[in-house]
Scaffold this motif. Structure first.
Motif, PDB file in Angstrom:
ATOM      1  N   ARG A  98      45.392  48.507  41.630  1.00  0.00           N
ATOM      2  CA  ARG A  98      46.829  48.571  41.380  1.00  0.00           C
ATOM      3  C   ARG A  98      47.522  49.321  42.525  1.00  0.00           C
ATOM      4  NH1 ARG A  98      46.945  51.120  36.547  1.00  0.00           N
ATOM      5  NH2 ARG A  98      46.610  49.154  35.508  1.00  0.00           N
ATOM      6  N   TRP A  99      46.942  50.454  42.926  1.00  0.00           N
ATOM      7  CA  TRP A  99      47.489  51.260  44.022  1.00  0.00           C
ATOM      8  C   TRP A  99      47.533  50.463  45.323  1.00  0.00           C
ATOM      9  CZ3 TRP A  99      45.185  53.318  48.509  1.00  0.00           C
ATOM     10  CH2 TRP A  99      45.960  54.277  49.178  1.00  0.00           C
ATOM     11  N   LEU A 100      46.537  49.599  45.520  1.00  0.00           N
ATOM     12  CA  LEU A 100      46.491  48.772  46.726  1.00  0.00           C
ATOM     13  C   LEU A 100      47.461  47.594  46.670  1.00  0.00           C
ATOM     14  CD1 LEU A 100      42.646  48.758  47.373  1.00  0.00           C
ATOM     15  CD2 LEU A 100      44.410  49.880  48.768  1.00  0.00           C
ATOM     16  N   GLY A 101      48.095  47.397  45.525  1.00  0.00           N
ATOM     17  CA  GLY A 101      49.102  46.353  45.403  1.00  0.00           C
ATOM     18  C   GLY A 101      48.580  44.987  44.984  1.00  0.00           C
ATOM     19  N   PHE A 102      47.384  44.941  44.429  1.00  0.00           N
ATOM     20  CA  PHE A 102      46.824  43.671  43.985  1.00  0.00           C
ATOM     21  C   PHE A 102      47.587  43.165  42.761  1.00  0.00           C
ATOM     22  CE2 PHE A 102      43.499  45.203  46.620  1.00  0.00           C
ATOM     23  CZ  PHE A 102      42.710  44.118  46.983  1.00  0.00           C
ATOM     24  N   THR A 103      47.751  41.864  42.692  1.00  0.00           N
ATOM     25  CA  THR A 103      48.367  41.264  41.508  1.00  0.00           C
ATOM     26  C   THR A 103      47.353  41.303  40.368  1.00  0.00           C
ATOM     27  OG1 THR A 103      47.573  39.026  41.954  1.00  0.00           O
ATOM     28  CG2 THR A 103      49.699  39.672  42.953  1.00  0.00           C
ATOM     29  N   GLU A 104      47.817  41.021  39.175  1.00  0.00           N
ATOM     30  CA  GLU A 104      46.929  41.004  38.008  1.00  0.00           C
ATOM     31  C   GLU A 104      45.800  39.981  38.205  1.00  0.00           C
ATOM     32  OE1 GLU A 104      45.693  42.807  34.717  1.00  0.00           O
ATOM     33  OE2 GLU A 104      47.537  43.339  35.730  1.00  0.00           O
ATOM     34  N   THR A 105      46.146  38.816  38.727  1.00  0.00           N
ATOM     35  CA  THR A 105      45.150  37.764  38.976  1.00  0.00           C
ATOM     36  C   THR A 105      44.126  38.219  40.006  1.00  0.00           C
ATOM     37  OG1 THR A 105      46.783  36.063  38.461  1.00  0.00           O
ATOM     38  CG2 THR A 105      44.850  35.360  39.696  1.00  0.00           C
ATOM     39  N   GLU A 106      44.580  38.865  41.077  1.00  0.00           N
ATOM     40  CA  GLU A 106      43.671  39.359  42.116  1.00  0.00           C
ATOM     41  C   GLU A 106      42.760  40.458  41.566  1.00  0.00           C
ATOM     42  OE1 GLU A 106      46.298  38.759  46.178  1.00  0.00           O
ATOM     43  OE2 GLU A 106      46.754  40.450  44.861  1.00  0.00           O
ATOM     44  N   LYS A 107      43.334  41.347  40.751  1.00  0.00           N
ATOM     45  CA  LYS A 107      42.528  42.413  40.150  1.00  0.00           C
ATOM     46  C   LYS A 107      41.421  41.813  39.284  1.00  0.00           C
ATOM     47  CE  LYS A 107      45.980  44.723  38.403  1.00  0.00           C
ATOM     48  NZ  LYS A 107      46.812  45.681  37.682  1.00  0.00           N
ATOM     49  N   GLU A 108      41.774  40.857  38.449  1.00  0.00           N
ATOM     50  CA  GLU A 108      40.789  40.230  37.573  1.00  0.00           C
ATOM     51  C   GLU A 108      39.690  39.544  38.379  1.00  0.00           C
ATOM     52  OE1 GLU A 108      42.851  37.685  34.846  1.00  0.00           O
ATOM     53  OE2 GLU A 108      43.928  39.366  33.932  1.00  0.00           O
ATOM     54  N   ALA A 109      40.063  38.871  39.469  1.00  0.00           N
ATOM     55  CA  ALA A 109      39.075  38.190  40.310  1.00  0.00           C
ATOM     56  C   ALA A 109      38.119  39.198  40.950  1.00  0.00           C
ATOM     57  CB  ALA A 109      39.777  37.363  41.385  1.00  0.00           C
ATOM     58  N   HIS A 110      38.642  40.307  41.436  1.00  0.00           N
ATOM     59  CA  HIS A 110      37.795  41.324  42.050  1.00  0.00           C
ATOM     60  C   HIS A 110      36.865  41.965  41.032  1.00  0.00           C
ATOM     61  CE1 HIS A 110      39.073  41.216  46.135  1.00  0.00           C
ATOM     62  NE2 HIS A 110      40.318  41.569  45.882  1.00  0.00           N
ATOM     63  N   ILE A 111      37.370  42.203  39.851  1.00  0.00           N
ATOM     64  CA  ILE A 111      36.541  42.811  38.808  1.00  0.00           C
ATOM     65  C   ILE A 111      35.434  41.843  38.387  1.00  0.00           C
ATOM     66  CG2 ILE A 111      36.541  43.619  36.405  1.00  0.00           C
ATOM     67  CD1 ILE A 111      39.359  44.825  37.090  1.00  0.00           C
ATOM     68  N   ARG A 112      35.767  40.561  38.221  1.00  0.00           N
ATOM     69  CA  ARG A 112      34.736  39.570  37.874  1.00  0.00           C
ATOM     70  C   ARG A 112      33.662  39.506  38.952  1.00  0.00           C
ATOM     71  NH1 ARG A 112      39.049  36.578  35.952  1.00  0.00           N
ATOM     72  NH2 ARG A 112      39.186  35.406  37.889  1.00  0.00           N
ATOM     73  N   TRP A 113      34.091  39.516  40.236  1.00  0.00           N
ATOM     74  CA  TRP A 113      33.134  39.485  41.336  1.00  0.00           C
ATOM     75  C   TRP A 113      32.243  40.728  41.296  1.00  0.00           C
ATOM     76  CZ3 TRP A 113      32.263  43.010  45.170  1.00  0.00           C
ATOM     77  CH2 TRP A 113      31.320  42.637  46.124  1.00  0.00           C
ATOM     78  N   ALA A 114      32.828  41.897  41.081  1.00  0.00           N
ATOM     79  CA  ALA A 114      32.061  43.144  41.063  1.00  0.00           C
ATOM     80  C   ALA A 114      31.026  43.136  39.943  1.00  0.00           C
ATOM     81  CB  ALA A 114      32.995  44.341  40.917  1.00  0.00           C
ATOM     82  N   VAL A 115      31.411  42.670  38.781  1.00  0.00           N
ATOM     83  CA  VAL A 115      30.486  42.612  37.646  1.00  0.00           C
ATOM     84  C   VAL A 115      29.361  41.624  37.941  1.00  0.00           C
ATOM     85  CG1 VAL A 115      30.245  41.893  35.228  1.00  0.00           C
ATOM     86  CG2 VAL A 115      32.156  43.354  35.917  1.00  0.00           C
ATOM     87  N   SER A 116      29.720  40.446  38.432  1.00  0.00           N
ATOM     88  CA  SER A 116      28.717  39.431  38.757  1.00  0.00           C
ATOM     89  C   SER A 116      27.757  39.926  39.830  1.00  0.00           C
ATOM     90  CB  SER A 116      29.419  38.156  39.228  1.00  0.00           C
ATOM     91  OG  SER A 116      28.481  37.200  39.641  1.00  0.00           O
ATOM     92  N   ASN A 117      28.282  40.550  40.858  1.00  0.00           N
ATOM     93  CA  ASN A 117      27.455  41.079  41.940  1.00  0.00           C
ATOM     94  C   ASN A 117      26.532  42.176  41.430  1.00  0.00           C
ATOM     95  OD1 ASN A 117      26.718  41.043  44.704  1.00  0.00           O
ATOM     96  ND2 ASN A 117      27.896  42.911  45.017  1.00  0.00           N
TER      97      ASN A 117
END
Length: 70
Positions: free
Chosen positions: A10-29
């Motif tokens: 959020r602090w980095l300015g990611f949109t909600e969609t971008e945040k969700e994509a990054h979190i999904r990637w992190a969990v999968s990884n």
């Protein structure tokens, strides 16, 4: 820890969609790495069960992985 990641994104300015994509990637990884490095997972679990400090936990992971190379 997840809430901290969300706050950083959020602090980095990611949109909600971008945040969700990054979190999904992190969990999968994370799941993939834990599955691929079962010896490291066991070493980490043992260190956590013994309430070792974070440095010792990191060392447990690195030692187990270095034996098998990434």
């Amino acid at each position: 820890m997840l809430l901290q990641l969300i706050d950083v994104l959020r602090w980095l300015g990611f949109t909600e969609t971008e945040k969700e994509a990054h979190i999904r990637w992190a969990v999968s990884n994370t799941v993939s790495l834990l599955h691929s490095h079962s010896e490291a997972r066991v070493s980490l679990a043992e260190a956590i069960a013994k309430a070792k400090p974070i440095g010792a936990c990191i060392e447990a992971i690195e030692s187990a992985i270095s034996r098998h190379q990434i």
